[in-house]
Design an enzyme around this catalytic site. Structure first.
Site, mmCIF file in Angstrom:
data_model
loop_
_atom_site.group_PDB
_atom_site.id
_atom_site.type_symbol
_atom_site.label_atom_id
_atom_site.label_comp_id
_atom_site.label_asym_id
_atom_site.label_seq_id
_atom_site.Cartn_x
_atom_site.Cartn_y
_atom_site.Cartn_z
ATOM 1 N NE ARG A 146 -2.617 0.313 3.591
ATOM 2 C CZ ARG A 146 -3.402 0.618 4.603
ATOM 3 N NH1 ARG A 146 -4.708 0.507 4.478
ATOM 4 N NH2 ARG A 146 -2.931 1.045 5.751
ATOM 5 C CG ASP A 186 6.525 -3.111 9.793
ATOM 6 O OD1 ASP A 186 7.123 -3.565 8.798
ATOM 7 O OD2 ASP A 186 6.293 -1.898 9.958
ATOM 8 C CG ASP A 230 2.871 -2.715 9.100
ATOM 9 O OD1 ASP A 230 2.996 -1.729 8.359
ATOM 10 O OD2 ASP A 230 3.050 -3.899 8.688
ATOM 11 C CB THR A 242 -2.324 7.190 -3.067
ATOM 12 O OG1 THR A 242 -1.622 5.932 -3.179
ATOM 13 C CG2 THR A 242 -1.451 8.304 -3.621
#
Ligand code: PRP
Ligand code: URA
Length: 206
Positions: A102, A201, A198, A106
């Site tokens: 991603r 991560d 995340d 945006t």
């Protein structure tokens, strides 16, 4: 909405560890593997089978096998976190990989990798990714899989946001979604709240 919420006491307990900021990489990975095995059980519950003869030590009887090959498709990176649990159950499955990241500004998914086994049109294809946030990544991945000929598709995730479920099911009403939890909302960075942070991560320790 074609959303199947997979509720199970062990999933709830493991999901709590996965969400917790105090869980380190090892605990996060282990809990994710456990949940993915249980998710796989539900995601595959209605796969068709055909009958085959089988000889036991005592007699001939009727057995079953899956009617079609299964292709598992993790979205890189974080989808790898669900793969082990799914292959524990579906040892014969082939694996295709889609790399999507991603864009932080945006939020549009950028594709950097795509590799599939042949004959997707004959297979049951299961897309896997822990997070359904805006729905952009999973929606794009299904577009690509349909372009490659896949018709029997389902999507399994760990945590879904209502916004992602709505966007995904509007775009792909023919693809059922399985999730272990439906969370509250997205924050201003399109992270799922309460979520787990995340996923990539945390799984890769980056
Ligand atoms: C995460 C996650 C999904 C995507 C979900 O991947 O694993 O693929 O975000 O967000 P969306 O529904 O808004 O598209 P990310 O782009 O962070 O990449 P990574 O797995 O490589 O960390
Ligand atoms: N991707 C993640 O890893 N986490 C989120 O909450 C949303 C997208």
């Amino acid at each position: 909405m074609a959303l199947h919420l997979v509720d199970h006491p062990v999933i709830r307990e493991r999901l709590t560890r996965i969400r917790s900021i105090t869980s380190g990489t090892s605990e996060f990975r282990e809990a994710l593997h456990d949940v993915s095995r249980l998710l796989c059980y539900e995601v595959t519950r209605d796969l068709e089978t055909t009958t085959i003869p089988v000889t036991t030590p005592l007699c001939e009887t009727t057995g079953h096998r899956l009617a079609r090959p299964v292709v598992l498709v993790p979205i890189l990176r974080a989808g790898m976190g669900l793969l082990q649990g799914f292959t524990d159950i579906l040892g014969e499955a082939s694996v295709g990989t889609i790399g999507l990241a991603r864009d932080e500004k945006t939020l549009a998914p950028h594709r950097y990798h795509f590799r599939m086994p042949p004959a997707l049109d004959e297979a049951e294809v299961i897309l896997i990714d822990p997070m359904l946030a805006t729905g952009g990544s999973a929606g794009d991945a299904i577009d690509e899989l349909k372009r490659e000929g896949a018709t029997r598709l389902r999507f399994a995730c760990l945590i879904a946001a209502p916004e992602g479920v709505a966007a995904f099911t509007t775009r792909h009403p023919d693809v059922p979604v399985y999730a272990a939890a439906l969370d509250q909302c997205l924050d201003e960075r399109a992270y799922i709240v309460p979520g787990l942070g995340d996923a990539g991560d945390r799984y890769f320790g980056t």
